[in-house]
Design an enzyme around this catalytic site. Structure first.
Site, short mmCIF file in Angstrom:
data_model
loop_
_atom_site.label_atom_id
_atom_site.label_comp_id
_atom_site.label_asym_id
_atom_site.label_seq_id
_atom_site.Cartn_x
_atom_site.Cartn_y
_atom_site.Cartn_z
N ARG A 1 0.84 -1.20 0.00
CA ARG A 1 0.00 0.00 0.00
C ARG A 1 0.87 1.25 0.00
NH1 ARG A 1 -2.30 0.62 5.06
NH2 ARG A 1 -1.10 -1.04 6.03
N SER B 1 11.73 10.54 6.73
CA SER B 1 10.61 11.46 6.90
C SER B 1 11.17 12.82 7.31
CB SER B 1 9.69 10.95 8.02
OG SER B 1 8.77 11.95 8.41
N TYR C 1 8.50 8.02 16.95
CA TYR C 1 8.56 8.02 15.47
C TYR C 1 9.70 8.93 15.00
CZ TYR C 1 6.89 8.50 10.62
OH TYR C 1 6.79 8.49 9.23
N LYS D 1 13.18 7.87 12.84
CA LYS D 1 13.53 8.41 11.52
C LYS D 1 14.91 9.11 11.57
CE LYS D 1 9.95 6.93 9.31
NZ LYS D 1 10.08 5.92 8.24
N ILE E 1 2.47 12.89 2.88
CA ILE E 1 2.05 12.14 1.70
C ILE E 1 0.67 11.52 1.97
CG2 ILE E 1 2.70 10.31 0.06
CD1 ILE E 1 4.85 12.56 0.31
#
Ligand code: NAP
Length: 261
Positions: free
Chosen positions: A14, A152, A165, A169, A198
């Protein structure tokens, strides 16, 4: 054995990974479409890859599991005998966005296992294979092997409600530098692709917030990014268009990283 260049893209069923798989397919790649559990999305991606002119194989594997990573690499090698491109794309957001003063260890450990430890050791495993390929002269049709990691803007942007998170990254950004430095002598080039916001399932729950931020001018190219935007950047690397760059960060963020006054 496939005569096509062979790519392994993690989390390709996906979202951004699918966008990458489709753009590689347009260049004729065979894509190992890794996914975690959504077999329907992965097989839909396979159909799109074939429609775009490529070939593909779906492989279910959890990048956080050492056993699964080993099988993922073995099954990919069984198709083409080589890995010409590794794209570390699979990643997760925290299940719950929690303030950095409250967020728990369980979420941290799970997120780090998927987002950082998994790609780190998958890259190590694939890099060893790539070095062996180079040493035995097993070059793909597009030349020396390459490695791309999808990070990211969170690698350098502090979001205090998803610290785990951001740290994962930032860690991946250093991982790119480390493998770039180690592998250049073998002719293996390593890149970081750093997306902005995105439109995927990952951002579906915060769509209204980002619609508002875009309308307010949060980044210069005033629109959502799409998986195809990331796919095209990866395809340029895959094609070999950056032959004198390694450890490089490619921002695909609508200009979010610019400072303006
Ligand atoms: P997504 O729509 O949630 O898709 C995630 C993909 O990763 C799915 O194919 C999923 O497989 C797979 N996956 C999740 N955990 C996995 C695991 N443990 N092992 C193997 N595969 C796993 O996410 P996305 O928005 O496309 O994000 C892709 C990458 O881009 C992530 O690393 C994310 O951090 C990064 N990124 C996203 C954005 C954004 O705005 N969307 C911005 C910057 C960076 P299943 O389909 O089987 O569940």
């Amino acid at each position: 054995m496939s005569g096509r260049p062979m790519a392994l893209v993690t989390g390709a069923g996906r979202g951004i990974g699918r966008g990458i798989a489709i753009e590689l397919a347009r260049q004729g790649w065979h894509v190992a479409i890794n996914y975690a559990g959504n077999a329907g999305a992965a097989s839909e991606c396979l159909g799109l890859v074939r429609k775009a002119g490529g070939e593909g194989t779906t492989i279910r594997a959890d990048v956080a599991s050492g056993e699964d990573r080993e099988r993922l690499v073995a099954e990919t090698l069984a198709i083409g005998g080589r890995i010409d491109l590794l794209v570390n794309n699979a990643g997760i957001a925290p299940r719950v966005r929690a303030d950095i003063l409250d967020a728990g260890e369980e979420s941290f450990d799970h997120l780090m296992a998927v987002n950082l430890k998994g790609p780190y050791f998958l890259t190590q495993r694939v890099a060893r294979e790539m070095v062996a390929q180079v040493e035995r002269g097993a070059k793909g049709p597009l030349g020396a092997p390459r490695i791309v990691t999808i990070t990211s803007i969170s690698a350098y942007t502090a979001s205090v409600n998803r610290g785990d998170y951001c740290v994962s990254k930032a860690g991946l950004a250093m991982m790119t530098k480390l493998f770039a430095a180690r592998l250049a002598a073998h002719g293996i080039l390593v890149y970081e692709v750093r997306p902005g916001v995105i439109e995927t399932d990952m951002t579906a729950g915060v769509k209204e917030k980002y619609d508002r931020l875009i309308a307010e001018g949060a980044w210069p190219i005033g629109r959502w990014g799409y998986p195809e935007d990331i796919g095209r950047a990866v395809a340029a690397i895959a094609r070999g268009d950056l032959p004198f760059s390694t450890g490089e960060v490619i921002n695909v963020d609508g200009g979010f990283h610019l400072r303006t006054l």
